[in-house]
Design a protein around this motif. Sequence first.
Motif, mmCIF file in Angstrom:
data_model
loop_
_atom_site.group_PDB
_atom_site.id
_atom_site.type_symbol
_atom_site.label_atom_id
_atom_site.label_comp_id
_atom_site.label_asym_id
_atom_site.label_seq_id
_atom_site.Cartn_x
_atom_site.Cartn_y
_atom_site.Cartn_z
ATOM 1 N N GLU B 62 -34.013 -38.639 -11.474
ATOM 2 C CA GLU B 62 -33.515 -39.441 -10.360
ATOM 3 C C GLU B 62 -33.930 -40.893 -10.557
ATOM 4 O O GLU B 62 -35.053 -41.172 -10.996
ATOM 5 C CB GLU B 62 -34.091 -38.900 -9.046
ATOM 6 N N ARG B 64 -34.096 -44.405 -8.305
ATOM 7 C CA ARG B 64 -33.887 -45.008 -6.996
ATOM 8 C C ARG B 64 -34.140 -46.499 -7.064
ATOM 9 O O ARG B 64 -35.113 -46.940 -7.675
ATOM 10 C CB ARG B 64 -34.825 -44.363 -5.968
ATOM 11 N N ARG B 68 -32.826 -46.206 -2.523
ATOM 12 C CA ARG B 68 -31.551 -45.480 -2.568
ATOM 13 C C ARG B 68 -31.322 -44.910 -3.959
ATOM 14 O O ARG B 68 -31.510 -45.605 -4.958
ATOM 15 C CB ARG B 68 -30.396 -46.419 -2.221
ATOM 16 N N THR B 69 -30.906 -43.635 -4.014
ATOM 17 C CA THR B 69 -30.599 -43.021 -5.299
ATOM 18 C C THR B 69 -29.334 -43.655 -5.881
ATOM 19 O O THR B 69 -28.341 -43.816 -5.170
ATOM 20 C CB THR B 69 -30.375 -41.515 -5.116
ATOM 21 N N ARG B 71 -26.607 -44.034 -9.379
ATOM 22 C CA ARG B 71 -26.169 -43.583 -10.710
ATOM 23 C C ARG B 71 -25.698 -44.814 -11.457
ATOM 24 O O ARG B 71 -24.792 -45.505 -11.013
ATOM 25 C CB ARG B 71 -25.017 -42.576 -10.574
#
Lengths: 346, 507
Positions: B62, B64, B68-69, B71
């Motif tokens: 993950e 962040r 906030r996560t 991609r």
Amino acid sequence: MPDNGAVEAKPASTTTNGAAAETRRQRMRMLISALGMLPVLLILCIGFNVLSEGRFFTGQNLGIVLQQAAVNTVLAAGMTFVILTGGIDLSVGSILAASAMAGLTLSKVPELGMLWLPAALLTGLVFGIVNGALIALLRLPPFIVTLGSLTAVRGLARLLGADTTVFNPSIPYAFIGNGSLTLIPGVASIPWLSVIALLVILVSWLVLRRTVLGVHIYAVGGNESAARLAGIKVWAVLIFVYGISGLFAGLGGAMQAARLYAANGLQLGQSYELDAITAVILGGTSFVGGIGSIWGTLVGALIIAVLSNGLILIGVSDIWQYVIKGLVIIGAVALDRYRLQGSART
Amino acid sequence: MNDPILEMRGVSKTFFGIKALRAVDLTVYPGEIHALMGENGAGKSTLMKILSGAYRPDPGGEIRIEGRTVRIEGPLGGRAAGISIIYQELSLAPNLSVAENIYLGREISRSGLLARGAMREGVGPILKRLGADFLPSTLVAHLSMGQRQLVEIARALHVRSKILIMDEPTTSLSAAESERLFALIRQLRAEGLAIIYISHRMDEVYALGDRVTVLRDGRLVGSLDKPEIRADTIVRLMVGRDVSSFYKKDHDPEAGRGHPVLAAIDMADGGRVKGCSLIVHAGEVVGLAGLIGAGRTELAHLIIGASPKTSGRLELEGRPVEIRTPGEALEAGIAYLTEDRKALGLFLDMSCLDNINLAVLGRDAKLGWFLDRDKARERADRAFAGLSIRAANAGVSAGGLSGGNQQKVLLSRLLAIAPKVLILDEPTRGVDVGAKSEIYSIIDNLAKAGTAILVISSDLPEIIGICDRVVVMRSGHIAGEVRRGPHSPLAQEDIMGLATGMEHLDA
């Protein structure tokens, strides 16, 4: 690709596995680049045989293909040396014409007629060395120098025969153009032109892979500055490769003269350089130099000959032959790009 | 402490079954300079490429940003997430102006026409804030490396990046330019940017790092806070073992009183080198120090005949020699290890075997022409064993090796001629710590065997660690020489003083 550190990073037990896998991958990659276009050649042969209902794989037709491939194979062998150093030789077609004209002219001189063959070779060699000297000593770009000699030598070729076709129906050594070497009497023979082409390939392989000079050629093409710092006489290597290309063009001229008993300074060898370059690139030699093999060039030359022969055999019109051959050139360069991506150059 | 700006949790990356990163947890706070260290191949570049979007991490981890996560996907993914990366090889277009480079890919246009004026105005404030001494309209080709770095930073600020990753930013900078860069980095920290600073150089990490994270074999092996940052701790984390004798010097430092092997007298090239003389004795390791641009590499090039000299002569073992090309230098027994092994040293597409044997092919050849392949293989195998080169076998191409192993391959080529004089130009640049220490020990062994060695290096601890005496160059001249006292080591201050021309100030 992971860098080497990542491979080393594995625990001891798997490091050997990782290294072995890496070796296997490298071998595989080398095999693919060595085989290169051989599968394409085979597929083309089989395809043409099917489409022509078995007329491709006949002794007579294969003899024609080999004969047609011969001169281009010789030119492409010389071109391989040049392109391996990262250069280009656009003048081979013109040198071929000038050598053939010089040879034929001399062959008509009584007493000296037998010397026409060495004269043709020497003519090619001299033009090649001039190219090489301009490139190596004056540091001019190969493309420009050989583009210039493409035009200038063509003019000289026309001058040699006073812009006419020179005939000599009784030219000595005519057998190299039209005779065949009998392998099994009455069963198998191979055109002398093809024998010569094969010998040229063998000699080229010997020089490129088994001599110090060969390694130096690859080194100059791979990294010229590093070659200079490593003590390699870069100028000598460059003069050699353009000299060889000229010599082989001279040999090609002799082969053509013996085959036709005639030469015309204006028409002979027109745009032969393009076929030679195409053969080299099809054979997997990188346009930037340093990577490639002479066997690839042989395969490339055969592909071109098979394409010409096969397209005629199945009745494709002359116009479409041009289109198809052109597309093959572009496809070859696309392959070159693709191949470079997998190389170690970083 | 405030909230982290970047959190990576369990981020892994696998290439063809090989783990390049293993469950890395990295936390970076705003207003912090976070140094990232590790040997070559430890996973630093992989980590960076994941943050830039060039690589996609394995599923399971993950990332962040500001809680906030995210991609990060594609080459623009990093920028969109607020991450800018300044690579070692700067990615500027030298034929365009500063403003055009900063706006590259986001040009301002008015009814389809490029609005150069607006772009120049747009970058003005940022350049001013960074203290740039050039105009937005200047061509990048006319800028120094330090100024180009500034343009890269300006570009990052211009897209409002919150995280700035710098990969060995001082590699091609002079000492003064580096100092300016450090000041700028501190200013950016004060403005609240998070800076991930990748470096091999301990002194930079000391000077800048608020925290140091060390990667090894794709794992995060430790994070140190400011008070814990110590060279021995970091090196131990990086190599995973104690390196008490990092610099190796067992050869007799008094050997320098022996016979002179190389004497270069009054060498000049009419430009960067203005009449330099130096002597190297058998079994002696002489350092050639100086700032970048002092003319050290140019002097080496003059000695080996790689560039033409306008004056000067060489003596080898007391006899005058004429050397006009690098080939003649090799024949005379003078070998030179280039500072730029990729551009001027190695043949990356050729096998290690060919690379190692290149200089002695002619000597080994059968009938003067034909390769002696058995001899070549033996020589390569000996080099692999003797210098512990790590590669699957001698047939693999040199381009696939790590920096340290490439350097050892190149060194093997020079050692093959059994040189009397060995000139090493930045022998450990871009080489990881393990290989560094191995190279030092190779140098030491050569000196023991009587080779005269000249080491050009910008890494002062290295020069002090391995050299018997140090010749210092400053703007084309030999500024002086630093010798060790009977009981005192070479002094870093003396060398820097000579290099910068401040030696009289503290006298």
